[in-house]
Design a protein around this motif. Structure first.
Motif, PDB file in Angstrom:
ATOM      1  N   THR A 388       0.849  -1.198   0.000  1.00  0.00           N
ATOM      2  CA  THR A 388       0.000   0.000   0.000  1.00  0.00           C
ATOM      3  C   THR A 388       0.879   1.241   0.000  1.00  0.00           C
ATOM      4  O   THR A 388       2.005   1.227   0.513  1.00  0.00           O
ATOM      5  CB  THR A 388      -0.922   0.028   1.230  1.00  0.00           C
ATOM      6  N   LEU A 389       0.351   2.314  -0.554  1.00  0.00           N
ATOM      7  CA  LEU A 389       1.090   3.572  -0.653  1.00  0.00           C
ATOM      8  C   LEU A 389       0.377   4.644   0.160  1.00  0.00           C
ATOM      9  O   LEU A 389      -0.829   4.847  -0.001  1.00  0.00           O
ATOM     10  CB  LEU A 389       1.197   3.990  -2.121  1.00  0.00           C
ATOM     11  N   LYS A 390       1.113   5.291   1.041  1.00  0.00           N
ATOM     12  CA  LYS A 390       0.592   6.398   1.876  1.00  0.00           C
ATOM     13  C   LYS A 390      -0.590   5.964   2.743  1.00  0.00           C
ATOM     14  O   LYS A 390      -1.515   6.743   2.960  1.00  0.00           O
ATOM     15  CB  LYS A 390       0.201   7.591   1.001  1.00  0.00           C
ATOM     16  N   LEU A 391      -0.542   4.742   3.250  1.00  0.00           N
ATOM     17  CA  LEU A 391      -1.591   4.256   4.161  1.00  0.00           C
ATOM     18  C   LEU A 391      -1.034   4.282   5.576  1.00  0.00           C
ATOM     19  O   LEU A 391       0.046   3.733   5.836  1.00  0.00           O
ATOM     20  CB  LEU A 391      -2.008   2.834   3.776  1.00  0.00           C
ATOM     21  N   ASN A 392      -1.776   4.907   6.493  1.00  0.00           N
ATOM     22  CA  ASN A 392      -1.296   4.968   7.874  1.00  0.00           C
ATOM     23  C   ASN A 392      -1.470   3.615   8.558  1.00  0.00           C
ATOM     24  O   ASN A 392      -1.964   2.666   7.970  1.00  0.00           O
ATOM     25  CB  ASN A 392      -2.011   6.077   8.656  1.00  0.00           C
ATOM     26  N   ASN A 402     -14.069   9.794   1.932  1.00  0.00           N
ATOM     27  CA  ASN A 402     -13.593  10.449   0.713  1.00  0.00           C
ATOM     28  C   ASN A 402     -12.154  10.085   0.360  1.00  0.00           C
ATOM     29  O   ASN A 402     -11.573  10.656  -0.563  1.00  0.00           O
ATOM     30  CB  ASN A 402     -13.707  11.972   0.858  1.00  0.00           C
ATOM     31  N   SER A 403     -11.566   9.140   1.104  1.00  0.00           N
ATOM     32  CA  SER A 403     -10.199   8.713   0.833  1.00  0.00           C
ATOM     33  C   SER A 403     -10.204   7.465  -0.040  1.00  0.00           C
ATOM     34  O   SER A 403     -11.164   6.685  -0.032  1.00  0.00           O
ATOM     35  CB  SER A 403      -9.451   8.427   2.135  1.00  0.00           C
ATOM     36  N   ASP A 404      -9.123   7.265  -0.771  1.00  0.00           N
ATOM     37  CA  ASP A 404      -9.019   6.102  -1.634  1.00  0.00           C
ATOM     38  C   ASP A 404      -7.833   5.247  -1.206  1.00  0.00           C
ATOM     39  O   ASP A 404      -7.088   5.595  -0.278  1.00  0.00           O
ATOM     40  CB  ASP A 404      -8.892   6.525  -3.102  1.00  0.00           C
ATOM     41  N   LEU A 405      -7.654   4.120  -1.875  1.00  0.00           N
ATOM     42  CA  LEU A 405      -6.555   3.211  -1.579  1.00  0.00           C
ATOM     43  C   LEU A 405      -5.613   3.155  -2.773  1.00  0.00           C
ATOM     44  O   LEU A 405      -6.038   2.834  -3.889  1.00  0.00           O
ATOM     45  CB  LEU A 405      -7.086   1.797  -1.281  1.00  0.00           C
ATOM     46  N   ASP A 406      -4.345   3.462  -2.551  1.00  0.00           N
ATOM     47  CA  ASP A 406      -3.315   3.316  -3.575  1.00  0.00           C
ATOM     48  C   ASP A 406      -2.534   2.047  -3.261  1.00  0.00           C
ATOM     49  O   ASP A 406      -1.924   1.944  -2.175  1.00  0.00           O
ATOM     50  CB  ASP A 406      -2.374   4.525  -3.583  1.00  0.00           C
ATOM     51  N   LEU A 455      -4.666   0.674  -8.584  1.00  0.00           N
ATOM     52  CA  LEU A 455      -3.794  -0.494  -8.585  1.00  0.00           C
ATOM     53  C   LEU A 455      -2.615  -0.182  -9.502  1.00  0.00           C
ATOM     54  O   LEU A 455      -2.715  -0.256 -10.722  1.00  0.00           O
ATOM     55  CB  LEU A 455      -4.565  -1.730  -9.063  1.00  0.00           C
ATOM     56  N   ILE A 456      -1.494   0.171  -8.899  1.00  0.00           N
ATOM     57  CA  ILE A 456      -0.350   0.720  -9.625  1.00  0.00           C
ATOM     58  C   ILE A 456       0.620  -0.393 -10.013  1.00  0.00           C
ATOM     59  O   ILE A 456       1.160  -1.087  -9.139  1.00  0.00           O
ATOM     60  CB  ILE A 456       0.374   1.766  -8.757  1.00  0.00           C
ATOM     61  N   SER A 457       0.853  -0.541 -11.302  1.00  0.00           N
ATOM     62  CA  SER A 457       1.819  -1.537 -11.782  1.00  0.00           C
ATOM     63  C   SER A 457       3.134  -0.885 -12.208  1.00  0.00           C
ATOM     64  O   SER A 457       4.170  -1.560 -12.258  1.00  0.00           O
ATOM     65  CB  SER A 457       1.230  -2.326 -12.950  1.00  0.00           C
ATOM     66  N   GLN A 458       3.106   0.407 -12.515  1.00  0.00           N
ATOM     67  CA  GLN A 458       4.309   1.168 -12.854  1.00  0.00           C
ATOM     68  C   GLN A 458       4.168   2.586 -12.309  1.00  0.00           C
ATOM     69  O   GLN A 458       3.051   3.109 -12.208  1.00  0.00           O
ATOM     70  CB  GLN A 458       4.514   1.250 -14.375  1.00  0.00           C
ATOM     71  N   PHE A 459       5.302   3.186 -11.959  1.00  0.00           N
ATOM     72  CA  PHE A 459       5.286   4.572 -11.499  1.00  0.00           C
ATOM     73  C   PHE A 459       5.721   5.462 -12.650  1.00  0.00           C
ATOM     74  O   PHE A 459       6.873   5.390 -13.099  1.00  0.00           O
ATOM     75  CB  PHE A 459       6.214   4.748 -10.298  1.00  0.00           C
TER      76      PHE A 459
END
Length: 770
Positions: A388-392, A402-406, A455-459
């Motif tokens: 996960t990205l930027k998840l506390n 209103n938040s999403d999951l990266d 759902l990120i496969s590449q940056f």
């Protein structure tokens, strides 16, 4: 294998050591994981191992047909591997090793048993102490089970504590994949053999399972499932009464053969008088749905409700009650069993996934649908290579609405997750936007809540790759909840790149974090950083051209849409538009463009006389509907001017905003020319202006806001009481006509008294239609 033959009267050797040892060959078929599934005497001309195979699906029937053809044509040596061993025979072996026989190695785990078919009988051979107890239990149950006209059971002979012989009652029968009347009658017969009511507090079977579950410490069990089980257990009323009945315990299609109106039932080792009513009924349909038909839970539940009418015919409340107790006792039983199992096969994951989803139905009062769905997503991710990205470090289900999951996730596994979500019982609608570097997933549940996943496969930034996904996944870290997240260093690097390359200031909440992690490596010159990125091998040559092509393609991956708001002055349009605009940006995560009345490709007419600034100031200072034009020719010229703006401007708006995924909100729209031409100083027949509307691109959503004259006059005193009534009627009738004529667009009239109610109605309309 040696244990099996030792219990049946033989001793095996891999090499010949003595003259008395004889040679025999075994042919075999492996499981997908490479473990041994079936083996048999190579010289056998009968595929007896099919006795263990549940050929009820199309794939299964084709496999059985292929095996029979191979054996009929004596082609076994071309399809099956074999292994030579040597054996010595003890006194009175249970079967002839050189004759026809076959062995199934059973399910891995603490209850593992080999199953031998020879001499027209089945032999269960226990490989563990628990398996021995099960054989003893089956032997005793075979004496207890009453004879019935609805079902039959095999004769059982316990030769030793490790070997149980069972007669073959499958001849003339067939396995049936669906639950039918023959199964229903058999279950009624079993239920009638024993029934007993007791309080939950006195239900020893349940209490023992719960106590064992409390002592389980196995990280392989999904955290969401554990949380749900504990929540269900906490809500159970110990004073509630439960009906216990005699049950088979593993009543499944592969343990039954239908023979006319009689059901032949095997495997009574788990039979008990301690399970709740309808346990076997639920077990047959659920196990078959998960392991054979591979159905999602919502389809399994639908079948349960249909088949209930031919079995116990429980009312909805009773059905829910006993389904809950089936699920919780079955889950507790198998979690205790799986915790003792060293290796888990794939089917265990299938079962846990579906059981967890089934529990959601009983937790709606404890959690929201969105929270339950997030739990299920992370349970599914636990089997994948993700971060996960930027998840506390809080529970992910507590994520702000209103938040999403990266989530960093390889493309193939992203497809698997999307397929899982598309079949999920809590998902009402799912929208997937596929880009070259990620898949954006918008989920709408039955409570019309939105959950967005990236759902990120590449940056990537524009046409440049900025980070290596493989390295990020390799560096991932597990937080206190067992959830994998992108490492702090990689997270800081991503934040720094994202804001610097887009010429934004890093938000204060990230500033100290980024500075602490990157220190002197923090980006100082964005242009220099871009220059460095362009020199990387993955951004040069053909890869650069490929990235550039996909960047252009990604720009148009998702279209936006248009929303119009109409209503008399004082109806509350501006306030509603402000609220809706903010919510759309947060929940749909798309830029919102607000336009007033028309595309404005052309300026207002007074600009040509008064100049731009003076004309705009006059519009702001003047009251509506004050124009004195009465000329039909002047009105036609004025209307034609604005109509040209709509005709050509609509394509500009579409290309500039909609095609690039932006959402356009119109504060007033073309409808003013039809219902309130006087506002634009136009006096033309409504039939003419309405006809012009049909040549325009239609907005997806059109909302007419209205209120009582008294309410509107309390907000703004710009129109007379009579004008408000007259215009409200005109707009309402117009929207009613258009709604009947245009099925692809929505035209809704909403009474705007309470702001929250109005905004909620508008957002629900947009969400459900999307």
């Amino acid at each position: 294998m040696k244990t099996l033959f030792r219990h049946t009267g033989y001793r095996l050797f891999t090499q010949r050591e003595k003259e008395c040892q004889k040679k025999v060959s075994f042919s075999y078929i492996l499981n997908p994981d490479g473990s041994l599934r079936w083996f048999w005497n190579t010289n056998s001309n009968k595929p007896l191992f099919l006795k263990f195979y549940n050929a009820v699906t199309t794939k299964g029937k084709l496999f059985r047909l292929a095996i029979n053809v191979i054996f009929s044509l004596r082609l076994q040596r071309f399809f099956f591997k074999k292994e030579n061993v040597y054996y010595t025979k003890r006194e009175n072996p249970l079967f002839d090793i050189e004759n026809d026989w076959a062995v199934f190695t059973g399910t891995v785990g603490p209850n593992n048993k080999d199953l031998l078919f020879a001499n027209g009988s089945f032999y269960k051979i226990a490989n563990t102490e628990k398996a021995k107890k099960l054989l003893k239990n089956e032997s005793e149950n075979s004496k207890y089970v009453d004879k019935s006209k609805f079902y039959t059971i095999p004769k059982a002979v316990l030769h030793t504590d490790s070997v149980l012989q069972l007669s073959d009652i499958s001849d003339g029968g067939r396995r049936q994949n669906t639950f039918g009347e023959v199964h229903a009658k058999a279950l009624q017969g079993m239920k009638d053999s024993y029934q007993g009511m007791c309080k939950i507090s006195d239900w020893s079977y349940f209490q023992e399972l719960r106590k064992k579950f409390e002592n389980i410490n196995d990280h392989r069990i999904p955290a969401g499932l554990t949380k749900k089980v504990n929540s269900v257990l906490a809500k159970i009323n110990e004073e509630e009464k439960i009906l216990r009945v005699f049950s088979h315990g593993d009543f499944t299609s592969w343990n039954c053969y239908t023979k006319g109106n009689i059901l032949a039932i095997y495997d009574w080792e788990m039979a008990s008088r301690e399970r709740s009513k309808a346990f076997d009924f639920f077990h047959f349909i659920i196990q078959n749905g998960i392991l054979i038909s591979r159905k999602p839970w919502k389809e399994i539940l639908k079948e349960i409700k249909v088949k209930n009418t031919i079995t116990f015919n429980m009312d909805p409340q009773e059905l829910d009650k006993y389904l809950k107790f089936y699920l919780i006792t079955n889950i507790l039983f198998y979690l205790n069993l799986y915790a003792e199992q060293e290796k888990w096969h794939m089917q265990i994951q299938w079962l846990l996934r579906t059981w967890s989803e089934a529990l959601n139905f009983f937790l709606i009062e404890t959690y929201t649908e969105r929270e339950l769905l997030i739990m299920d997503i992370f349970d599914e991710l636990s089997q994948m290579n993700y971060a996960t990205l930027k998840l506390n470090d809080e529970e992910p289900e507590k994520l702000n609405l209103n938040s999403d999951l990266d989530i960093v996730l390889p493309s193939r596994e992203a497809e698997q997750l999307i397929l899982y979500l598309s079949q999920h019982s809590l998902v009402k609608n799912i929208c997937v936007v596929k880009k070259s570097f990620m898949k954006s997933v918008r989920i709408i549940n039955h409570q019309n809540e939105i959950l967005n996943l990236d759902l990120i496969s590449q940056f990537k930034w524009k046409y440049l790759q900025i980070l290596n996904t493989d390295k990020i996944l390799k560096n991932r870290q597990k937080n206190r909840l067992g959830i994998y997240k992108v490492s702090d260093t990689d997270t800081a690097r991503f934040i720094d790149l994202f804001y610097s390359l887009n010429s934004f200031q890093i938000p204060p909440k990230y500033e100290s974090f980024v500075s602490k992690q990157l220190k002197m490596e923090k980006i100082k010159d964005a242009k220099a950083e871009v220059h460095v990125l362009k020199k990387q091998s993955y951004n040069r040559g053909l890869k650069f051209l490929k990235n550039l092509f996909f960047y252009i393609k990604d720009t148009f991956a998702e279209k936006g849409f248009i929303i119009t708001f109409s209503g008399v002055d004082g109806a509350g349009k501006s306030t509603v538009i402000s609220e809706v605009s903010e919510l759309i940006e947060k929940r749909f995560r798309r830029p919102v463009i607000v336009l007033r009345h028309r595309p404005s490709l052309l300026p207002i007419l007074s600009v040509y006389i008064k100049g731009n600034e003076k004309a705009k100031q006059d519009v702001l200072n003047s009251l509506p509907r004050q124009g004195q034009n009465r000329s039909a020719i002047a009105s036609l010229l004025r209307f034609s001017y604005y109509y040209i703006d709509y005709i050509f401007g609509q394509f500009i708006i579409y290309l500039k905003y909609v095609l690039r995924g932006k959402i356009v909100l119109y504060d007033r729209y073309y409808f003013d020319f039809i219902a309130d031409g006087r506002r634009s100083n136009i006096q033309l027949p409504k039939t003419l202006t309405e006809a012009g509307y049909h040549l325009l691109l239609k907005a997806k959503f059109n909302f007419f806001l209205y209120a009582s004259p008294e309410e509107i006059l309390s907000r703004k005193k710009e129109l007379s009481y009579h004008s408000i009534c007259s215009l409200t009627k005109e707009y309402s009738q117009l929207f009613s006509r258009l709604d009947k004529q245009n099925r692809k667009s929505k035209y809704l009239s909403i009474e705007n008294i309470n702001l929250n109610t109005t905004v909620s109605s508008i957002m629900n309309t947009i969400i459900t239609a999307r």
